[in-house]
Design an enzyme around this catalytic site. Structure first.
Site, PDB file in Angstrom:
ATOM      1  N   GLU A 359       0.805  -1.227  -0.264  1.00  0.00           N
ATOM      2  CA  GLU A 359       0.091  -0.038  -0.103  1.00  0.00           C
ATOM      3  C   GLU A 359       0.966   1.202  -0.035  1.00  0.00           C
ATOM      4  O   GLU A 359       0.557   2.214   0.513  1.00  0.00           O
ATOM      5  CB  GLU A 359      -1.142  -0.091   1.016  1.00  0.00           C
ATOM      6  CG  GLU A 359      -1.933  -1.103   1.110  1.00  0.00           C
ATOM      7  CD  GLU A 359      -3.376  -1.083   1.668  1.00  0.00           C
ATOM      8  OE1 GLU A 359      -3.571   0.158   2.277  1.00  0.00           O
ATOM      9  OE2 GLU A 359      -3.950  -1.876   2.002  1.00  0.00           O
ATOM     10  N   THR A 361       5.200   1.732  -0.514  1.00  0.00           N
ATOM     11  CA  THR A 361       6.551   1.578   0.227  1.00  0.00           C
ATOM     12  C   THR A 361       6.522   3.104   1.036  1.00  0.00           C
ATOM     13  O   THR A 361       6.355   4.088   0.884  1.00  0.00           O
ATOM     14  CB  THR A 361       7.647   1.270  -0.687  1.00  0.00           C
ATOM     15  OG1 THR A 361       7.989   2.435  -1.586  1.00  0.00           O
ATOM     16  CG2 THR A 361       7.699   0.354  -1.589  1.00  0.00           C
TER      17      THR A 361
END
Length: 375
Positions: A359, A361
């Site tokens: 979702e 980095t």
């Protein structure tokens, strides 16, 4: 939701997680599956729809309420929340934000009840951190679109009944991407074997392949070319939820660490009496306190419409890095025992590593934060 009703939900979920889910963590780890009784109780409690609107059978929680619920859900194996987190979050929110009334009525009640499971099919082998370069295509033929391509690391793919698929309908870049609702079982759609991961056993990801998958034009979610915007809106919501999950898990790791420090004896006394051990514990508590406060403030600002981008990225970045440090200190306090399979902090040490990657980095969050300030 009325405040007393929400307080009752929080209390019930806390009891369920600590009394029923925590004792089965090793079973989840060994079998790579969530036991059916836990899945059934989660359905009965409405957990498959906590973030979905009440009119479609969900609990209709605000984001401020949702993060407080996820603090509780995060107190155990991350696979538990993952079971219904995607249906509530990045997949379900696609329909909440961009679906037609017909799409919402057809799918949201079944997602909210746990009758079906959703998946969010965005990431590809060559399009992860920058999804604007994705190559999965959707070509129009009369009243249909035909989808070709492949997706990677798709959470829930082996169990999913419906996929929110992002595919290129136009030219290059983010403006050429659209969103499609594709049912499992559609001809040409296939799912690869479940990925073998470092941690988070019980939460399944896999590749998804689209070989001439034909869907009606009515399967498009939102208007053509708005897919990238739809994905980013879902991810911003999801990032705050992940941040809250990291807070819940950090609390659990710290609780286990403190308990061990109080009961493990070395050199004639409990190791918690040593100041260097106390320093490790204090650092974890301070960072946990900061993370919890950050998530609550970011959720408040999101609900108020003041900030739907910067706060979620800050919270996801800090909390995912924070829980990694808390887990590392936990292993250090446990010493040799912290390196042994079957010990909670060893398992959590592996589990939490993923939060800095999916979702968005940590490096992507840094870019979002800096660019927001430099604009």
């Amino acid at each position: 939701m009325e405040s007393q009703d929400f307080a009752d939900v929080l209390k019930a979920v806390r009891s369920f997680v600590r009394d029923e889910v925590v004792p089965r963590e090793e079973e989840i780890e060994e079998t790579d599956a969530i036991p059916e009784p836990l899945r059934r109780t989660s359905r009965d409690m409405g957990l498959f729809g906590y973030a979905l609107p009440e009119q479609y059978g969900g609990l209709g929680l605000s984001l401020s309420e949702e993060v407080r619920l996820v603090f509780e859900l995060g107190y155990t194996s991350p696979a538990f929340r993952s079971m219904f987190g995607t249906s509530n979050g990045i997949a379900g929110q696609v329909l909440v934000h961009s679906g037609t009334d017909e799409q919402k009525a057809a799918w949201l009640p079944r997602l909210a009840s746990g009758e079906i499971v959703g998946a969010f099919a965005l990431t590809e082998a060559e399009a992860g951190s920058d999804p604007s370069t994705l190559t999965t295509s959707a070509t129009r033929y009369g009243d249909d679109y035909v989808i070709n391509g492949a997706k990677r690391f798709i959470t829930n793919a082996p169990e999913a009944d419906v996929f929110m698929v992002f595919a290129r309908t136009g030219g290059p870049g983010s403006r050429g991407i659209s969103t499609f609702l594709v049912e499992s079982g559609t001809a040409g759609l296939s799912v690869g074997p479940a990925d073998q991961k470092m941690g988070q056993r019980g939460a399944h990801t896999a590749e998804v392949f689209f070989d001439g998958v034909r869907v009606p034009a009515t399967a498009m979610v939102g208007t053509e070319g708005t897919g990238f915007r739809t994905a980013m809106a879902s991810l911003a919501h999801g990032r705050l939820s992940i941040a809250a999950l990291c807070v819940g898990l950090a609390q659990r790791i710290l609780d286990d660490t403190v308990e061990y420090a109080k009961t493990r004896h070395q050199g004639g006394g409990a190791i918690g009496e040593y100041q260097l051990i106390q320093g490790l514990i204090a650092d974890s508590q301070a960072e946990l306190y900061a993370g919890r406060s950050m998530v609550l403030e970011a959720a408040r600002a999101y609900d108020a419409g003041e900030d739907t981008k910067l706060g979620p990225s800050c919270a996801k970045y800090f909390c995912s890095e924070m829980v990694g440090r808390v887990a590392d200190r936990g292993v250090q306090v446990f010493g040799g025992m912290g390196y042994m399979r079957g010990v909670s902090v060893e398992r959590f040490f592996r589990d939490v590593r993923l939060f800095r990657i999916y979702e968005g980095t940590s490096q992507i969050q840094q870019l979002v934060i800096a660019r927001s300030l430099l604009r």
